[in-house]
Motif scaffolding. Sequence first.
Motif, PDB file in Angstrom:
ATOM      1  N   PHE A  47     -14.110  69.010 -31.749  1.00  0.00           N
ATOM      2  CA  PHE A  47     -12.603  69.541 -31.406  1.00  0.00           C
ATOM      3  C   PHE A  47     -11.853  68.558 -32.531  1.00  0.00           C
ATOM      4  CE2 PHE A  47      -8.619  69.526 -29.677  1.00  0.00           C
ATOM      5  CZ  PHE A  47      -8.179  70.950 -29.804  1.00  0.00           C
ATOM      6  N   ILE A  48     -11.956  67.298 -32.023  1.00  0.00           N
ATOM      7  CA  ILE A  48     -11.083  66.529 -32.538  1.00  0.00           C
ATOM      8  C   ILE A  48     -11.271  66.427 -34.484  1.00  0.00           C
ATOM      9  CG2 ILE A  48     -10.578  63.983 -33.208  1.00  0.00           C
ATOM     10  CD1 ILE A  48     -11.025  63.392 -30.035  1.00  0.00           C
ATOM     11  N   LEU A  71     -16.002  67.090 -27.609  1.00  0.00           N
ATOM     12  CA  LEU A  71     -14.676  66.422 -27.752  1.00  0.00           C
ATOM     13  C   LEU A  71     -14.778  66.033 -29.310  1.00  0.00           C
ATOM     14  CD1 LEU A  71     -12.233  65.059 -26.784  1.00  0.00           C
ATOM     15  CD2 LEU A  71     -13.499  63.218 -26.278  1.00  0.00           C
ATOM     16  N   PHE A 125     -13.923  57.970 -26.524  1.00  0.00           N
ATOM     17  CA  PHE A 125     -14.618  58.653 -25.560  1.00  0.00           C
ATOM     18  C   PHE A 125     -15.922  59.330 -26.187  1.00  0.00           C
ATOM     19  CE2 PHE A 125     -10.112  58.447 -24.338  1.00  0.00           C
ATOM     20  CZ  PHE A 125     -10.237  58.363 -23.050  1.00  0.00           C
ATOM     21  N   SER A 126     -16.418  59.397 -27.456  1.00  0.00           N
ATOM     22  CA  SER A 126     -17.530  60.023 -28.051  1.00  0.00           C
ATOM     23  C   SER A 126     -18.132  59.001 -28.738  1.00  0.00           C
ATOM     24  CB  SER A 126     -17.144  61.036 -28.722  1.00  0.00           C
ATOM     25  OG  SER A 126     -16.746  62.248 -28.312  1.00  0.00           O
ATOM     26  N   ILE A 172      -9.241  58.277 -29.989  1.00  0.00           N
ATOM     27  CA  ILE A 172      -9.572  58.924 -28.686  1.00  0.00           C
ATOM     28  C   ILE A 172     -11.181  59.352 -29.148  1.00  0.00           C
ATOM     29  CG2 ILE A 172      -9.587  61.100 -27.515  1.00  0.00           C
ATOM     30  CD1 ILE A 172      -6.662  61.302 -27.991  1.00  0.00           C
ATOM     31  N   LEU A 173     -11.546  59.685 -30.154  1.00  0.00           N
ATOM     32  CA  LEU A 173     -12.835  60.012 -30.792  1.00  0.00           C
ATOM     33  C   LEU A 173     -13.952  58.892 -30.722  1.00  0.00           C
ATOM     34  CD1 LEU A 173     -15.065  61.967 -32.090  1.00  0.00           C
ATOM     35  CD2 LEU A 173     -13.955  61.232 -34.169  1.00  0.00           C
ATOM     36  N   LEU A 196     -20.317  67.545 -23.415  1.00  0.00           N
ATOM     37  CA  LEU A 196     -19.036  67.272 -23.835  1.00  0.00           C
ATOM     38  C   LEU A 196     -18.680  66.164 -24.683  1.00  0.00           C
ATOM     39  CD1 LEU A 196     -18.018  67.550 -19.941  1.00  0.00           C
ATOM     40  CD2 LEU A 196     -17.414  69.128 -21.756  1.00  0.00           C
ATOM     41  N   PRO A 197     -19.340  65.140 -24.833  1.00  0.00           N
ATOM     42  CA  PRO A 197     -18.895  64.346 -25.799  1.00  0.00           C
ATOM     43  C   PRO A 197     -19.061  64.846 -27.314  1.00  0.00           C
ATOM     44  CG  PRO A 197     -20.477  63.246 -24.480  1.00  0.00           C
ATOM     45  CD  PRO A 197     -20.452  64.630 -23.964  1.00  0.00           C
TER      46      PRO A 197
END
Length: 277
Positions: A206-207, A203, A269-270, A265-266, A199-200
């Motif tokens: 995608f970003i 994400l 959360f990643s 956000i990147l 998931l990381p």
Amino acid sequence: MARISARWQHRLLLWPLPAVLLLCYVLPFAGIAVWSVTLPEPGMANYARLATDGSIHAVLWRTLYLCATVGVLALLLAFLMAYCWLYSSPGWRRWVELCVFLPFWISVLVRTFGWLIALRSNGLVNGWLEALGVIDSPLALTRNSLGVVIAMVHFMVPFAFFPLVSSMRQIDDRVLLAARGLGASRWRVFVSIFLPQTLPGLLGAFIMVFVFCLGFFVIPAILGGGQTVMAAEYVFLQMFQTYNWGIGAAICMLMLALVSGLVWILLRFSRVERLVG
């Protein structure tokens, strides 16, 4: 003195990078920020227009929609390619690598014209479909959002592939084997163990794709044919066709704020080091 001298030597070796960033990015963006509140006259009229102008809203929503669509499609294709590359034989790995690296050897302009030739009414795709009897008349694959999405996905799949491969390679195969040994099916292992650990990477990929797509100009301009105008092309039209530099600069600042939020956000959360390997 020797330590101080060595420290300053390191700083002298590093100073060109921040100097280039300052000259090529910070100062131009500062100028754009000034234009957004001074042209054609000082004030916040340009930002007020961003909040009320329906045509600008249509362009922005179209941009966000196309970026999100391309992001999802590129993510699905890149995930399948990364999974196949990770768990396939060396021969299949070479084919996947060829499909990923080949686009990097061809410029975006050449690829865009290639898609234009393939997707136009008398192009290869419609010709093959008509020869196979699938369609009776040519499909409209250009001068609309469909052709833009196809070409953008083709361009962005490699950019989603590398973060996903990096994230998948860091999954401990012993955990997957242990789950299989405890009786879990392949699908259960994939859904409950493998997918959550990627998931990381999903994400982050995608970003990255979304941010890249926000600045697309060549593909929408050629394959969209003026019917699918995205933010970058709209800024160009405002600045160089209608000479409305203020509204163009205001849109640039809005896009900069959006990109800054996505980058936050990147980073939040990643783990970036997991995306780059």
